[in-house]
Design a protein around this motif. Structure first.
Motif, mmCIF file in Angstrom:
data_model
loop_
_atom_site.group_PDB
_atom_site.id
_atom_site.type_symbol
_atom_site.label_atom_id
_atom_site.label_comp_id
_atom_site.label_asym_id
_atom_site.label_seq_id
_atom_site.Cartn_x
_atom_site.Cartn_y
_atom_site.Cartn_z
ATOM 1 N N MET A 1 19.914 18.207 38.463
ATOM 2 C CA MET A 1 18.922 17.233 38.077
ATOM 3 C C MET A 1 17.858 17.111 39.155
ATOM 4 O O MET A 1 18.141 17.240 40.335
ATOM 5 C CB MET A 1 19.581 15.874 37.864
ATOM 6 C CG MET A 1 20.203 15.704 36.512
ATOM 7 S SD MET A 1 20.860 14.063 36.288
ATOM 8 C CE MET A 1 22.423 14.237 37.126
ATOM 9 N N ALA A 22 15.668 12.114 37.464
ATOM 10 C CA ALA A 22 16.896 11.388 37.134
ATOM 11 C C ALA A 22 16.802 9.937 37.576
ATOM 12 O O ALA A 22 16.587 9.641 38.746
ATOM 13 C CB ALA A 22 18.097 12.054 37.790
ATOM 14 N N ASP A 24 19.078 7.316 37.988
ATOM 15 C CA ASP A 24 20.506 7.045 38.060
ATOM 16 C C ASP A 24 20.801 6.025 39.153
ATOM 17 O O ASP A 24 19.892 5.429 39.726
ATOM 18 C CB ASP A 24 21.296 8.335 38.277
ATOM 19 C CG ASP A 24 20.904 9.073 39.550
ATOM 20 O OD1 ASP A 24 20.177 8.508 40.397
ATOM 21 O OD2 ASP A 24 21.312 10.233 39.709
ATOM 22 N N GLU A 54 14.657 13.019 32.810
ATOM 23 C CA GLU A 54 15.683 14.008 32.469
ATOM 24 C C GLU A 54 17.029 13.361 32.179
ATOM 25 O O GLU A 54 17.818 13.883 31.396
ATOM 26 C CB GLU A 54 15.842 14.999 33.621
ATOM 27 C CG GLU A 54 14.608 15.832 33.875
ATOM 28 C CD GLU A 54 14.726 16.693 35.119
ATOM 29 O OE1 GLU A 54 15.827 16.780 35.710
ATOM 30 O OE2 GLU A 54 13.705 17.278 35.505
ATOM 31 N N PHE A 55 17.286 12.229 32.838
ATOM 32 C CA PHE A 55 18.597 11.596 32.722
ATOM 33 C C PHE A 55 18.470 10.141 33.119
ATOM 34 O O PHE A 55 17.710 9.802 34.022
ATOM 35 C CB PHE A 55 19.600 12.295 33.650
ATOM 36 C CG PHE A 55 20.923 11.595 33.743
ATOM 37 C CD1 PHE A 55 21.875 11.759 32.759
ATOM 38 C CD2 PHE A 55 21.217 10.763 34.816
ATOM 39 C CE1 PHE A 55 23.097 11.102 32.833
ATOM 40 C CE2 PHE A 55 22.431 10.112 34.903
ATOM 41 C CZ PHE A 55 23.377 10.282 33.906
ATOM 42 N N SER A 56 19.214 9.282 32.445
ATOM 43 C CA SER A 56 19.321 7.879 32.850
ATOM 44 C C SER A 56 20.746 7.428 32.603
ATOM 45 O O SER A 56 21.304 7.661 31.533
ATOM 46 C CB SER A 56 18.350 7.007 32.064
ATOM 47 O OG SER A 56 18.478 5.661 32.467
#
Length: 107
Positions: A1, A22, A24, A54-56
């Motif tokens: 990531m 990301a 996070d 891209e991401f959570s």
């Protein structure tokens, strides 16, 4: 990531934060700090552009909720723009699609 990258720009209606990478546990504080540093006022709209997200994880969602709370305490609105499908699914399952204003960039 990819690491979290937040780019700020100003629009006529208020600040726009483009969030990429990301969001996070390790990076959520960065978003919170950026939002807290904004000079928001009543009638403005804070836009958080998630097109590069891209991401959570849950910490990222919590940071978005904190941004909404911060905007609303100043009388400003908050809109999430271009929410990736995987994040939108999480928001929908949690019922947060009814809490956030969610738009596409074409709106």
């Amino acid at each position: 990531m990819s690491p979290l990258n937040i780019i700020r720009r100003d629009a006529e209606t208020g600040p726009v934060l483009h969030v990429a990478g990301a969001l996070d546990y390790q990076q959520a504080a960065s978003l919170r700090e950026q939002v807290e540093a904004l000079a928001l006022s009543a009638g403005q709209s804070l836009v958080i552009d998630l097109s590069g997200l891209e991401f959570s994880d849950s910490s990222g969602i919590t940071a978005l909720l904190a941004a909404r709370r911060r905007a609303h305490t100043t009388g400003a609105d908050l809109a999430l723009v271009d929410v990736p499908a995987n994040t939108l699914r999480i928001l929908t399952v949690a019922g947060l699609d009814q809490v956030f204003t969610i738009r596409s960039s074409t709106d």
